[in-house]
Design a protein around this motif. Structure first.
Motif, short mmCIF file in Angstrom:
data_model
loop_
_atom_site.label_atom_id
_atom_site.label_comp_id
_atom_site.label_asym_id
_atom_site.label_seq_id
_atom_site.Cartn_x
_atom_site.Cartn_y
_atom_site.Cartn_z
N ASN A 17 52.32 40.33 10.68
CA ASN A 17 53.28 41.44 10.76
C ASN A 17 54.16 41.54 9.52
OD1 ASN A 17 55.10 39.34 11.04
ND2 ASN A 17 55.64 39.80 13.16
N GLY A 18 53.89 40.67 8.53
CA GLY A 18 54.64 40.72 7.29
C GLY A 18 55.89 39.86 7.25
N SER A 19 56.27 39.27 8.38
CA SER A 19 57.46 38.41 8.41
C SER A 19 57.11 37.00 7.96
CB SER A 19 58.03 38.37 9.82
OG SER A 19 57.14 37.69 10.71
N TYR A 20 58.11 36.28 7.47
CA TYR A 20 57.89 34.88 7.11
C TYR A 20 57.78 34.05 8.38
CZ TYR A 20 58.91 35.91 2.24
OH TYR A 20 58.87 36.42 0.96
N LEU A 21 56.85 33.12 8.39
CA LEU A 21 56.62 32.29 9.56
C LEU A 21 57.90 31.60 10.02
CD1 LEU A 21 53.61 29.87 10.08
CD2 LEU A 21 55.89 29.29 10.84
N ILE A 22 58.70 31.13 9.06
CA ILE A 22 59.88 30.35 9.43
C ILE A 22 61.12 31.20 9.67
CG2 ILE A 22 59.08 28.23 8.34
CD1 ILE A 22 60.91 28.85 5.97
N ASP A 23 61.03 32.51 9.50
CA ASP A 23 62.19 33.38 9.71
C ASP A 23 62.64 33.29 11.17
OD1 ASP A 23 64.16 35.26 9.42
OD2 ASP A 23 62.80 36.98 9.42
N GLY A 24 63.88 32.87 11.36
CA GLY A 24 64.41 32.75 12.70
C GLY A 24 64.01 31.49 13.44
N LYS A 25 63.20 30.65 12.81
CA LYS A 25 62.75 29.41 13.45
C LYS A 25 63.71 28.25 13.15
CE LYS A 25 58.54 30.87 14.84
NZ LYS A 25 58.41 32.14 14.13
N ASN A 26 63.78 27.32 14.08
CA ASN A 26 64.54 26.09 13.88
C ASN A 26 63.67 25.09 13.13
OD1 ASN A 26 66.85 26.96 15.45
ND2 ASN A 26 65.54 26.72 17.25
N VAL A 27 64.15 24.65 11.99
CA VAL A 27 63.36 23.73 11.16
C VAL A 27 64.26 22.66 10.54
CG1 VAL A 27 61.74 25.58 10.54
CG2 VAL A 27 63.62 25.01 8.99
N THR A 28 63.60 21.63 10.02
CA THR A 28 64.28 20.65 9.18
C THR A 28 63.36 20.32 8.02
OG1 THR A 28 65.50 18.56 9.15
CG2 THR A 28 63.43 18.60 10.42
N GLY A 29 63.80 19.44 7.17
CA GLY A 29 63.05 19.03 5.99
C GLY A 29 63.98 18.17 5.15
N VAL B 216 63.49 15.09 14.12
CA VAL B 216 62.36 16.01 14.30
C VAL B 216 62.83 17.25 15.03
CG1 VAL B 216 60.08 16.31 15.34
CG2 VAL B 216 60.71 14.10 14.34
N VAL B 217 62.41 18.41 14.55
CA VAL B 217 62.76 19.68 15.20
C VAL B 217 61.48 20.37 15.65
CG1 VAL B 217 63.73 21.98 14.86
CG2 VAL B 217 64.86 19.98 13.84
N THR B 218 61.43 20.73 16.92
CA THR B 218 60.29 21.47 17.48
C THR B 218 60.76 22.85 17.91
OG1 THR B 218 59.21 19.45 18.27
CG2 THR B 218 58.53 21.52 19.27
N ASP B 219 60.10 23.87 17.42
CA ASP B 219 60.39 25.25 17.81
C ASP B 219 59.06 25.90 18.20
OD1 ASP B 219 61.02 27.96 18.07
OD2 ASP B 219 62.57 27.87 16.53
N GLY B 220 58.76 25.90 19.48
CA GLY B 220 57.47 26.42 19.93
C GLY B 220 56.33 25.59 19.39
N ARG B 221 55.49 26.22 18.56
CA ARG B 221 54.34 25.52 17.98
C ARG B 221 54.57 25.15 16.51
NH1 ARG B 221 50.94 29.00 17.33
NH2 ARG B 221 51.91 30.84 18.24
#
Length: 222
Positions: free
Chosen positions: A143-155, A194-199
């Motif tokens: 759909n053109g959106s970034y995969l991580i847009d709005g997702k909970n992540v770490t690094g 560790v952060v899990t947001d859906g898959r």
């Protein structure tokens, strides 16, 4: 049916203006590899260029690292296939380990982006640890959106990079993730997180590597 995990690893052995030696951090490859293997999963290792994938920071006080080096894992890293030869159709999850190496050859790599977006779009699990999430920053969905847009992540955090490789990396991973709209969080430097947001599963640093694999297993076995 036995689950299959795709490891996507870097082929880079140097980074930055001072040509710092680097590679895929052993703990971040070995801990997840051995954890998935113990679960009975099949694992294939593909690298950006194919052939031998460099390993950095060989820590032999970690039993999973030793088991990896004495087992099939070391051979898998010496004989990787090139990522443009992979079909994600048969895999349930993809995992990207860190080390500074992926900062060199993954953020702009279209083949890496296609693997990660394809895995996510087909309902698979996408996971990465430490500097590995650099592979996610330019991944777009259909759909053109970034995969991580709005997702909970770490690094790997700015606080950790400050005393590790600030002079060697071209950008701060934490900033790059935020710039793509991700909800970034971190814990104290070098502590497991560790952060899990859906898959989507991300880990902050080497201490988080085993936990990322355990979180992926939890999703796949649910």
């Amino acid at each position: 049916m036995k689950k299959r995990i795709l490891f996507v690893v870097s082929s880079a052995s140097v980074i930055g203006p001072h040509n710092r030696a680097t590679g895929n951090l052993l703990t971040e490859v070995a801990n997840p590899y051995q954890t998935f293997k113990k679960q009975g999963y099949d694992i294939d290792v593909y690298s950006v260029n194919g052939g031998e994938a460099p390993i950095d920071m060989v820590e032999l006080d970690d039993e999973l690292n030793v088991a990896f080096l004495n087992g099939e894992g070391a051979d898998a890293m010496r004989n990787t296939k090139k990522i443009d030869q992979v079909s994600i159709a048969g895999y349930d999850a993809v995992f990207v380990p860190g080390g500074l190496a992926p900062v060199v050859d993954m953020p702009e790599n279209v083949a890496v982006q296609n693997i990660l977006s394809g895995m996510y779009e087909k309902g698979g699990v996408v996971s990465a640890v430490c500097h590995g999430p650099v592979a996610l920053i330019n991944v777009k969905l259909n759909n053109g959106s970034y995969l991580i847009d709005g997702k909970n992540v770490t690094g790997f955090s700015k606080a950790e990079e400050e005393n590790y490789a600030k002079e060697d990396v071209p950008f701060e991973l934490e900033d790059a993730l935020k710039q793509r709209g991700a909800n970034y969080s971190a814990t104290a430097p070098w502590q497991a997180y560790v952060v899990t947001d859906g898959r989507l599963v991300t880990g902050q640093n080497p201490a988080s590597a085993k936990g990322v694999a355990e979180s992926v297993i939890k999703i796949l076995e649910a």
